[in-house]
Design an enzyme around this catalytic site. Structure first.
Site, PDB file in Angstrom:
ATOM      1  N   ASP A  10       2.940   4.046  -7.866  1.00  0.00           N
ATOM      2  CA  ASP A  10       2.552   4.150  -9.274  1.00  0.00           C
ATOM      3  C   ASP A  10       1.190   4.803  -9.441  1.00  0.00           C
ATOM      4  O   ASP A  10       0.432   4.477 -10.315  1.00  0.00           O
ATOM      5  CB  ASP A  10       2.615   2.791  -9.971  1.00  0.00           C
ATOM      6  N   LEU A  16      -2.780   1.314  -2.358  1.00  0.00           N
ATOM      7  CA  LEU A  16      -2.501   1.298  -0.932  1.00  0.00           C
ATOM      8  C   LEU A  16      -1.011   1.142  -0.688  1.00  0.00           C
ATOM      9  O   LEU A  16      -0.280   0.630  -1.536  1.00  0.00           O
ATOM     10  CB  LEU A  16      -3.233   0.128  -0.263  1.00  0.00           C
ATOM     11  N   LEU A  72      -7.067  -6.183  -4.879  1.00  0.00           N
ATOM     12  CA  LEU A  72      -7.967  -6.333  -3.733  1.00  0.00           C
ATOM     13  C   LEU A  72      -9.385  -5.955  -4.162  1.00  0.00           C
ATOM     14  O   LEU A  72      -9.565  -5.071  -5.004  1.00  0.00           O
ATOM     15  CB  LEU A  72      -7.510  -5.448  -2.576  1.00  0.00           C
ATOM     16  N   GLY A 110       3.688  -5.324  -4.419  1.00  0.00           N
ATOM     17  CA  GLY A 110       4.579  -4.395  -5.125  1.00  0.00           C
ATOM     18  C   GLY A 110       4.988  -3.246  -4.220  1.00  0.00           C
ATOM     19  O   GLY A 110       4.197  -2.785  -3.407  1.00  0.00           O
ATOM     20  N   LEU A 148       0.150  -8.703  -6.802  1.00  0.00           N
ATOM     21  CA  LEU A 148      -0.966  -7.830  -6.449  1.00  0.00           C
ATOM     22  C   LEU A 148      -0.707  -6.422  -6.970  1.00  0.00           C
ATOM     23  O   LEU A 148       0.318  -5.815  -6.661  1.00  0.00           O
ATOM     24  CB  LEU A 148      -1.177  -7.814  -4.940  1.00  0.00           C
ATOM     25  N   LYS A 177     -12.772  16.769  -1.692  1.00  0.00           N
ATOM     26  CA  LYS A 177     -11.645  16.695  -2.622  1.00  0.00           C
ATOM     27  C   LYS A 177     -11.940  15.793  -3.817  1.00  0.00           C
ATOM     28  O   LYS A 177     -11.177  15.774  -4.773  1.00  0.00           O
ATOM     29  CB  LYS A 177     -10.408  16.182  -1.895  1.00  0.00           C
TER      30      LYS A 177
END
Length: 122
Positions: free
Chosen positions: A44, A86, A66, A40, A20, A79
């Site tokens: 990153d 996630l 996902l 993972g 994922l 922002k």
């Protein structure tokens, strides 16, 4: 859930592993009980963008992401921050809730915090 110091590459057949990563072009549509899903553990979002995707490709693994873009919309915020990356606990919460409810909206609501800049449409 089991933990082991061994590599997932040594424990499972390559064709059973789905890595994922938010950078995958493949959308996770359902959880297959015959697959092993790798969450993972890398940050990153910035300097190492697409590192998890690159790692999976180097290991000849299937990848998926996902379905955040498919079920959620970008929230209007000051922002202008939107991220599909996630934390591991958030991904786990999404997967667990989806497995229990078979509802991506319910799962994403449970695991994707509003701070990510995505919300379910009204």
């Amino acid at each position: 859930m089991d933990t082991t110091p061994g590599s997932y590459l040594d424990l499972f057949p390559l064709d059973a592993i789905v890595y994922l990563t938010p950078d995958s072009e493949n959308v996770l549509e359902d959880i297959d009980p015959n697959k092993v899903y790798i969450l993972g553990g890398l940050v990153d979002e910035s300097i190492h963008k697409k590192l998890t995707l690159q790692r999976a490709q180097e290991q000849s693994l299937q990848t998926a992401r996902l379905p955040i873009r498919e079920y959620m919309v970008k929230a209007v915020n000051t922002k202008n921050y939107h991220s599909e990356t996630l934390a591991i606990n958030q991904v786990f919460e999404v997967l667990l809730t989806y497995y229990e409810t078979r509802s991506w909206p319910a799962a994403l609501k449970a695991g994707v915090s509003s701070g990510k800049g995505y919300v379910l449409p009204d």
